[in-house]
Every structure is written in C-alpha cells, then in structure tokens.
Scaffold this motif. Structure first.
Motif, short mmCIF file in Angstrom:
data_model
loop_
_atom_site.label_atom_id
_atom_site.label_comp_id
_atom_site.label_asym_id
_atom_site.label_seq_id
_atom_site.Cartn_x
_atom_site.Cartn_y
_atom_site.Cartn_z
N ALA A 2 0.84 -1.20 0.00
CA ALA A 2 0.00 0.00 0.00
C ALA A 2 0.87 1.25 0.00
O ALA A 2 0.58 2.22 -0.71
N ARG A 5 2.35 1.78 -3.48
CA ARG A 5 1.36 2.37 -4.38
C ARG A 5 1.13 3.84 -4.07
O ARG A 5 0.99 4.66 -4.96
N TYR A 6 1.10 4.15 -2.76
CA TYR A 6 0.89 5.54 -2.34
C TYR A 6 2.00 6.44 -2.86
O TYR A 6 1.74 7.51 -3.43
N TYR A 101 -5.06 4.04 0.73
CA TYR A 101 -5.88 3.96 -0.48
C TYR A 101 -6.88 5.11 -0.59
O TYR A 101 -7.26 5.49 -1.70
N ILE A 104 -4.74 7.61 -2.15
CA ILE A 104 -4.45 7.20 -3.53
C ILE A 104 -5.64 7.51 -4.43
O ILE A 104 -5.50 8.13 -5.49
N CYS A 124 -3.36 -0.55 -8.66
CA CYS A 124 -3.78 -0.76 -7.27
C CYS A 124 -4.71 -1.96 -7.11
O CYS A 124 -4.75 -2.56 -6.03
N HIS A 127 -3.47 -5.55 -5.59
CA HIS A 127 -3.20 -5.54 -4.15
C HIS A 127 -4.50 -5.49 -3.36
O HIS A 127 -4.66 -6.21 -2.36
N LEU A 128 -5.46 -4.69 -3.81
CA LEU A 128 -6.74 -4.59 -3.12
C LEU A 128 -7.50 -5.92 -3.14
O LEU A 128 -8.13 -6.30 -2.16
#
Length: 204
Positions: A2, A5-6, A101, A104, A124, A127-128
C-alpha cells in the motif's frame, strides 16, 4: 504494498528517492523479522499449554484456536492475550492500508486523463483484491459466532485464507503483464474452441 502504491501515485517524482533499494530491504527485513518473531511466540506458547481433550484437531494444520479448544487449564490465557495483541497490530495495518488507499483514490480522481486514471487503478487493483480476500476470510474465520461453527465449515474457511490467497498472488499480481494476458487468452480460447470442435465431431 500500500505504501509503495501511495508513493508511486501521490509522490511520483520522489519515488526513486523514497523507495530506494535500502528502504525496500528495510521494509522486507521488518516484515520477515516480525513474522518470524510472531510465529516463534505463538509456537512457544501453544507448546506450553497442557492438552486434556486429546491431541487431534479438525484442521489440516495446527491452527491456534483449534488447539486452544483442547486445553482445560487457565494457561491458555497467555495465548489469548498474544492473539489480542496481534489483532490490534493487524487492525493498525488495516487502517494504514485504508488510509493509504483513500489518499491514492483522491489523487487518482484528480488525474485529468481517463487513460491515466485507468493505469493507476489497474496498478492498485491486484493488491486490493488480495488484501480484501484475505481480510474477509480471516474475519469470517475468527469473528463468526461459535453457534454457527462446524468442523467442515472451519476447514473450508481455513483453506480459503491459508491456501487461496498465496496461490492466487502470482496470478493476480501478474495480470498487468501483457505476455501473461495473451497466454491466458490463448489457453481459454483453445479450451473452448477445441471442446466445441470435439462436440461437432461427435455429432457428425
């Protein structure tokens, strides 16, 4: 994941500086060390619990709640306390993922081009999917009332959270790979078209 991704979406110009090799090694080392320490503490605690209802568990692995059901002494309270501490830590990680998220998606919705938004969401989404699958099955396994619990159901849920996410991880995280998508498309089309040809041949 996370945080990666952020940084990639919310701070793309600083990604190389923030997510350098040293930072990645540190995060991996902390994850592995905490996992090892957690497993060691649980192992030591569960081996010190006296069992008075046999030593058979209705699982395909020695799951801690199943072992605690076999104990008839108060010494299992240490293990329960350790599970509560782990639950708090996991809840903290979950909140961190949710907050990451939220930021994001707030940044993604500000992207003017539809192609840019699609690219960010596709980065994303894997991963979610993996996190959601793991969290939902674990919550169902550990938070459901004992009245609706059955050995067969516990076994199915344990397989879902212990086997399915690790098995699907390589596939889910590779779905952005063009070669993998093409190979998967070929396999699916070959399966359906070849079975269709076999049916046609059988009818003839």
């Amino acid at each position: 994941m996370a945080y990666d991704r952020y940084v990639a979406i919310c701070k793309p110009l600083h990604y190389g500086t923030i997510m350098g090799s040293r930072a990645c090694v540190r995060m991996a080392a902390v994850a592995w060390a905490s996992g090892f320490l957690n497993g060691l503490l649980h192992t030591v605690n569960t081996f010190s619990i006296p069992l008075c209802q046999g030593n058979r568990v209705d699982q395909f692995f020695c799951e801690i709640p199943q072992i605690l059901r076999l104990s008839c002494s108060d010494s299992y309270l240490r293990e329960v306390g350790l599970i509560l501490v782990n639950a708090c830590l996991l809840f903290g990680c979950f909140i961190f993922i949710v907050l990451s998220y939220v930021q994001i998606f707030t940044a993604v919705l500000r992207i003017p081009s539809e192609q840019g938004r699609h690219k960010a969401f596709s980065m994303c989404l894997p991963h979610l999917v993996v996190v959601s699958l793991t969290v939902i099955t674990v919550m169902f396994a550990y938070l459901k009332p004992p009245s609706i619990s059955s050995p067969a159901e516990d076994l199915v849920v344990a397989v879902l959270y212990a086997v399915v996410p690790p098995t699907l991880n390589p596939l889910v995280y590779s779905m952005r790979n063009k070669e993998l998508k093409d190979a998967l498309r070929k396999v699916i089309s070959w399966t359906f078209f070849s079975s269709g040809n076999i049916d046609i041949a059988l009818h003839k």
